[in-house]
Design a protein around this motif. Structure first.
Motif, PDB file in Angstrom:
ATOM      1  N   ASP A 225      12.350  -3.425   5.005  1.00 39.17           N
ATOM      2  CA  ASP A 225      12.186  -3.617   6.442  1.00 39.17           C
ATOM      3  C   ASP A 225      11.363  -2.498   7.083  1.00 39.17           C
ATOM      4  O   ASP A 225      11.122  -2.520   8.289  1.00 39.17           O
ATOM      5  N   SER A 226      10.971  -1.528   6.285  1.00 42.47           N
ATOM      6  CA  SER A 226      10.260  -0.369   6.818  1.00 42.47           C
ATOM      7  C   SER A 226       8.752  -0.654   6.895  1.00 42.47           C
ATOM      8  O   SER A 226       8.107  -0.904   5.868  1.00 42.47           O
ATOM      9  N   HIS A 227       8.200  -0.590   8.103  1.00 41.54           N
ATOM     10  CA  HIS A 227       6.779  -0.873   8.345  1.00 41.54           C
ATOM     11  C   HIS A 227       5.996   0.414   8.073  1.00 41.54           C
ATOM     12  O   HIS A 227       5.960   1.319   8.906  1.00 41.54           O
ATOM     13  N   VAL A 228       5.348   0.502   6.895  1.00 38.49           N
ATOM     14  CA  VAL A 228       4.740   1.768   6.478  1.00 38.49           C
ATOM     15  C   VAL A 228       3.243   1.853   6.735  1.00 38.49           C
ATOM     16  O   VAL A 228       2.689   2.942   6.832  1.00 38.49           O
ATOM     17  N   LEU A 229       2.545   0.724   6.827  1.00 38.89           N
ATOM     18  CA  LEU A 229       1.126   0.701   7.187  1.00 38.89           C
ATOM     19  C   LEU A 229       0.933  -0.273   8.330  1.00 38.89           C
ATOM     20  O   LEU A 229       1.357  -1.426   8.243  1.00 38.89           O
ATOM     21  N   GLY A 230       0.267   0.177   9.396  1.00 40.43           N
ATOM     22  CA  GLY A 230       0.045  -0.664  10.555  1.00 40.43           C
ATOM     23  C   GLY A 230      -1.425  -0.816  10.892  1.00 40.43           C
ATOM     24  O   GLY A 230      -2.064   0.149  11.301  1.00 40.43           O
ATOM     25  N   ASP A 231      -1.961  -2.006  10.669  1.00 39.52           N
ATOM     26  CA  ASP A 231      -3.330  -2.340  11.051  1.00 39.52           C
ATOM     27  C   ASP A 231      -4.349  -1.353  10.474  1.00 39.52           C
ATOM     28  O   ASP A 231      -5.230  -0.846  11.164  1.00 39.52           O
ATOM     29  N   ILE A 232      -4.231  -1.091   9.176  1.00 38.93           N
ATOM     30  CA  ILE A 232      -5.114  -0.134   8.498  1.00 38.93           C
ATOM     31  C   ILE A 232      -6.444  -0.802   8.168  1.00 38.93           C
ATOM     32  O   ILE A 232      -6.489  -1.840   7.500  1.00 38.93           O
ATOM     33  N   SER A 233      -7.539  -0.178   8.625  1.00 41.66           N
ATOM     34  CA  SER A 233      -8.889  -0.637   8.281  1.00 41.66           C
ATOM     35  C   SER A 233      -9.761   0.574   7.960  1.00 41.66           C
ATOM     36  O   SER A 233      -9.794   1.530   8.739  1.00 41.66           O
ATOM     37  N   PHE A 234     -10.408   0.527   6.816  1.00 44.68           N
ATOM     38  CA  PHE A 234     -11.451   1.511   6.505  1.00 44.68           C
ATOM     39  C   PHE A 234     -12.324   0.962   5.388  1.00 44.68           C
ATOM     40  O   PHE A 234     -11.958   0.004   4.703  1.00 44.68           O
ATOM     41  N   GLU A 235     -13.506   1.566   5.225  1.00 47.79           N
ATOM     42  CA  GLU A 235     -14.482   1.090   4.249  1.00 47.79           C
ATOM     43  C   GLU A 235     -14.967   2.240   3.381  1.00 47.79           C
ATOM     44  O   GLU A 235     -15.188   3.348   3.873  1.00 47.79           O
ATOM     45  N   LEU A 236     -15.147   1.954   2.108  1.00 42.65           N
ATOM     46  CA  LEU A 236     -15.755   2.886   1.153  1.00 42.65           C
ATOM     47  C   LEU A 236     -17.116   2.343   0.771  1.00 42.65           C
ATOM     48  O   LEU A 236     -17.224   1.258   0.199  1.00 42.65           O
ATOM     49  N   GLY A 237     -18.173   3.070   1.094  1.00 48.48           N
ATOM     50  CA  GLY A 237     -19.517   2.632   0.751  1.00 48.48           C
ATOM     51  C   GLY A 237     -19.797   2.795  -0.739  1.00 48.48           C
ATOM     52  O   GLY A 237     -19.194   3.638  -1.411  1.00 48.48           O
ATOM     53  N   GLU A 238     -20.700   1.983  -1.251  1.00 54.03           N
ATOM     54  CA  GLU A 238     -21.073   2.084  -2.664  1.00 54.03           C
ATOM     55  C   GLU A 238     -21.679   3.456  -2.947  1.00 54.03           C
ATOM     56  O   GLU A 238     -22.500   3.967  -2.185  1.00 54.03           O
ATOM     57  N   ALA A 239     -21.245   4.071  -4.057  1.00 58.19           N
ATOM     58  CA  ALA A 239     -21.722   5.382  -4.504  1.00 58.19           C
ATOM     59  C   ALA A 239     -21.407   6.488  -3.498  1.00 58.19           C
ATOM     60  O   ALA A 239     -22.096   7.500  -3.432  1.00 58.19           O
ATOM     61  N   ARG A 240     -20.350   6.288  -2.704  1.00 56.49           N
ATOM     62  CA  ARG A 240     -19.923   7.309  -1.756  1.00 56.49           C
ATOM     63  C   ARG A 240     -18.496   7.749  -2.073  1.00 56.49           C
ATOM     64  O   ARG A 240     -17.775   7.060  -2.818  1.00 56.49           O
ATOM     65  N   MET A 241     -18.107   8.886  -1.500  1.00 60.02           N
ATOM     66  CA  MET A 241     -16.739   9.364  -1.644  1.00 60.02           C
ATOM     67  C   MET A 241     -16.079   9.415  -0.279  1.00 60.02           C
ATOM     68  O   MET A 241     -16.615  10.006   0.662  1.00 60.02           O
ATOM     69  N   LEU A 242     -14.918   8.783  -0.199  1.00 54.76           N
ATOM     70  CA  LEU A 242     -14.125   8.789   1.019  1.00 54.76           C
ATOM     71  C   LEU A 242     -12.904   9.668   0.792  1.00 54.76           C
ATOM     72  O   LEU A 242     -12.141   9.452  -0.156  1.00 54.76           O
ATOM     73  N   GLY A 243     -12.733  10.660   1.649  1.00 57.98           N
ATOM     74  CA  GLY A 243     -11.538  11.491   1.604  1.00 57.98           C
ATOM     75  C   GLY A 243     -10.471  10.889   2.494  1.00 57.98           C
ATOM     76  O   GLY A 243     -10.678  10.714   3.699  1.00 57.98           O
ATOM     77  N   LEU A 244      -9.328  10.525   1.895  1.00 64.26           N
ATOM     78  CA  LEU A 244      -8.211   9.941   2.641  1.00 64.26           C
ATOM     79  C   LEU A 244      -7.147  11.020   2.797  1.00 64.26           C
ATOM     80  O   LEU A 244      -6.508  11.423   1.821  1.00 64.26           O
ATOM     81  N   LEU A 245      -6.987  11.499   4.029  1.00 64.28           N
ATOM     82  CA  LEU A 245      -6.127  12.637   4.316  1.00 64.28           C
ATOM     83  C   LEU A 245      -4.915  12.226   5.134  1.00 64.28           C
ATOM     84  O   LEU A 245      -4.922  11.209   5.827  1.00 64.28           O
ATOM     85  N   GLY A 246      -3.890  13.062   5.070  1.00 65.53           N
ATOM     86  CA  GLY A 246      -2.687  12.824   5.853  1.00 65.53           C
ATOM     87  C   GLY A 246      -1.552  13.636   5.273  1.00 65.53           C
ATOM     88  O   GLY A 246      -1.562  13.968   4.088  1.00 65.53           O
TER      89      GLY A 246
END
Length: 240
Positions: free
Chosen positions: A17-38
């Protein structure tokens, strides 16, 4: 037009019942690095579990190179070219180094532009693993186990590599070695999501930054723009 290697679109996810992700949107471009922080509990690992099909989202889509993989099994998502270096390494401790690599071997996706990964190329990147190829994985140091976890993921010949807290629990010198490896993988053209709590490890290597706070996207930017705009990272990440 730039290609997205990975896209999460309006994802909601629950543990019970625990809502852990709410309306998450992000994109990783081809041959790129995305840093996901928190900070701890922000939802970073949950994003990786949703991407790999380990946790079905209640709402939203996961798209890999234009193909929706929402609801597919982890095996099918791996076959589409996504691999995970999990938090805590989760290597097969009773197997040898070489056996850990072989059990994850997968032929490259027909759409892959990368040279195939084999035990030889993994051992070339990690000479210490080569020296210990017949050693039981449980007897490796923490740094060697992390190298093995990365090597095992590469044996799946991914086009998208998800790395969940690869620096966790490692000595500073080993962290530097792991980050040097990550830079090499980025330079090879691999599309990478690097999940970390420590922004200092991410800002000099990532092209794009997404910061999560209590299960929602708080910041989408680049390292340079975050610095230019004077974003107060302590608000989202705590003291560092």
């Amino acid at each position: 037009m730039a290609t997205n290697a990975l896209k999460l679109s309006h994802v909601d996810a629950f543990y019970g019942d625990s809502h852990v992700l709410g309306d998450i949107s992000f994109e990783l471009g081809e041959a790129r690095m995305l840093g996901l922080l928190g900070r701890n509990g922000a939802g970073k690992s949950t994003c990786m579990n949703v991407t790999m099909g380990l946790l079905p989202p209640r709402r939203g889509e996961v798209i890999v190179f234009g193909e929706t993989v929402t609801g597919k099994s982890p095996e099918m998502i791996a076959a589409r070219g996504v691999a995970l270096v999990p938090q805590g390494r989760r290597i097969f401790k009773s197997l040898t180094v070489r056996e850990n690599l072989m059990v994850a071997a997968r032929k490259p996706d027909p759409g892959s532009k990368h040279a195939p990964w084999t035990t030889d190329t993994v051992f070339g990147m990690f000479p210490r693993l080569s020296e210990r190829r017949n050693q039981i994985a449980a007897h490796l140091s923490g740094g060697e186990q992390q190298m093995l976890a990365i090597g095992r993921a590469l044996m799946g010949n991914p086009r998208v590599l998800l790395m969940d807290e690869p620096s966790e629990g490692l000595a500073p010198q080993i962290v530097a070695e792991v980050m040097a490896t990550i830079r090499k993988l980025k330079e090879s053209g691999l599309s990478i999501v690097l999940v970390e709590q420590n922004p200092k490890l991410v800002f000099d290597v990532a092209d794009d930054i997404v910061i999560l706070n209590t299960g929602r996207v708080a910041v989408v930017s680049t390292p340079a723009k975050i610095e230019k705009d004077g974003v107060d990272l302590r608000q989202h990440l705590g003291v560092f």
